[in-house]
Design an enzyme around this catalytic site. Structure first.
Site, PDB file in Angstrom:
ATOM      1  N   TYR A  62       1.394   1.132  10.711  1.00  0.00           N
ATOM      2  CA  TYR A  62       1.218   2.521  10.301  1.00  0.00           C
ATOM      3  C   TYR A  62       2.606   3.118  10.103  1.00  0.00           C
ATOM      4  CZ  TYR A  62      -0.463   7.334  10.256  1.00  0.00           C
ATOM      5  OH  TYR A  62      -0.760   8.623   9.887  1.00  0.00           O
TER       6      TYR A  62
ATOM      7  N   TYR B  19      -2.412   5.855   0.747  1.00  0.00           N
ATOM      8  CA  TYR B  19      -2.421   6.530   2.043  1.00  0.00           C
ATOM      9  C   TYR B  19      -3.848   6.892   2.426  1.00  0.00           C
ATOM     10  CZ  TYR B  19      -1.195   9.431   5.964  1.00  0.00           C
ATOM     11  OH  TYR B  19      -1.075   9.936   7.235  1.00  0.00           O
TER      12      TYR B  19
END
Length: 387
Positions: free
Chosen positions: A282, A332
């Protein structure tokens, strides 16, 4: 508890900017794709975990689970939903668990609002709560920049250490159809020429919001053999929380993987960082990749810049990382970006940049703008081919 949980379905919509599709419809499309992948019928789903979804979504998607609930831990939510699903399956509370996400972030331009503690999806107030806002910082880039500046100053690094990450991740994204960086590789010089956003982060250090939906289905290893989807075992999981860094005065020193999340995930899986074939981290900003490479033990403190420059995270390196372009150059979808690519890699189904013999994949999720690198909760997963 995670050892018996198995991912048997993955559904993804198109991922991109200004798709013109409503969030609820993106979620429905992702659910349809995940069910088709798993070979399961709608009525077999007995638990739904929703991220950014509303109860009406169940009716819209034609689902009738025994239980459903929203889970909210920022970008850590997708990985955390795997941990929660594993517990539900292990305790007999669920047989087939669906976790779903879908958002359209690029439909409306964000607007700056006063911090009132109840920001909507379309305003930037949601990025201004917590510690950063108290000191005039608005947006996740500001708090990540604090961590980046400390890191570079502490270890004698430069902006080119960040550029190395951007170049590798854009190289992955440049050959992945549908990625935001598709067809657009960059160089270190391109990175250095991009405008400063918040020192030391430049434009090419930052991810871009995209629209899209992702859904996964989990069940037990025993039931997985009857599903159509290629199974992916959840071999280990671990959670951590950065509030401890507040009390210790180390808010800008750590991303959150160490020590709790990493140690527990590796311990449950019975492996160490040296056993990991591929990593999906992440990382909405380049500094997050560097920090996690060190916190997960893939290299020593202050060594991540050299680790990336020496090619270890590239396709032919010892640890191919963010192989779909990541949040930086892929798309995203919060923590579903690394999770979905991790599933594809372990399955051997990545459309590009497939890592040979990707038997073990580390996936991280991080979320909540608590003023600690923009990270609040942290979750680590070790995904594996069934043994």
């Amino acid at each position: 508890m995670t050892g018996n949980a198995t991912i048997v379905g993955l559904g993804m919509t198109d991922q991109g900017r200004r798709l013109g599709i409503a969030p609820r419809e993106l979620r429905r499309q992702a659910i349809d794709a995940a069910l088709a992948d798993s070979g399961l019928r709608r009525e077999q789903i007995d638990t739904c975990i929703c991220f950014g979804a509303l109860p009406e979504d169940l009716r819209y998607a034609g689902l009738s689970p025994r239980s459903s609930f929203a889970l909210s831990s920022g970008g850590a939510t997708p990985a955390l939903s795997v941990v929660v699903a594993a517990g539900l399956i292990a305790t007999g509370q669920a047989e087939y668990v669906l976790s779903v996400y879908g958002e359209a972030f690029t439909g409306n331009a964000p607007r700056l609002e006063q911090n009132h503690g109840a920001a909507g999806r379309s305003d930037i107030g949601g990025y201004s709560y917590g510690y950063p806002y108290l000191y005039g910082l608005v947006g996740p880039g500001a708090v990540y920049a604090l961590g980046a500046r400390r890191y570079l100053d502490t270890y004698g690094g430069t902006s080119e250490d960040l550029a190395a990450v951007a170049v590798v991740e854009r190289a992955y994204g440049s050959v992945r159809p549908g990625a935001v960086g598709y067809g657009e590789p960059i160089t270190v010089a391109d990175h250095q020429a991009s405008r400063m956003i918040v020192d030391p982060l430049r434009l090419l250090d930052c991810s871009r919001p995209t629209d899209g939906g992702v859904a996964i289905v989990l069940t037990s290893a025993e039931r997985a053999v009857d599903c159509a989807g290629t199974p992916v075992e959840v071999a280990g999981a671990g959670c951590g929380h950065n509030i401890t860094n507040w009390w210790g005065g180390t808010m800008v020193e750590r991303f959150g993987a160490a020590p709790d999340a990493a140690r527990r995930a590796f311990g449950e899986a019975g492996v160490g960082p040296e056993h990991i074939s591929v990593a999906q981290l992440y990382a909405p900003f380049t500094i997050a990749t560097l920090l996690q490479l060190e916190e997960y033990g893939f290299c020593g403190e202050g060594e991540a810049g050299a680790f990336v420059r020496d090619g270890h995270t590239s396709p032919t390196g010892t640890l191919p990382t963010n192989t779909g372009g990541g949040q930086h150059s892929g798309f995203y979808a919060t923590g579903f970006t690394p999770l979905s690519e991790g599933i594809l890699q372990v399955r051997g189904e990545a459309p590009t940049n497939q890592v040979p013999d990707a038997e073990l994949c580390l996936v991280s999720g991080s979320g909540g703008n608590g003023g600690i690198h923009g990270s609040w909760a942290h979750v680590a997963l070790v995904l594996a081919r069934p043994r």
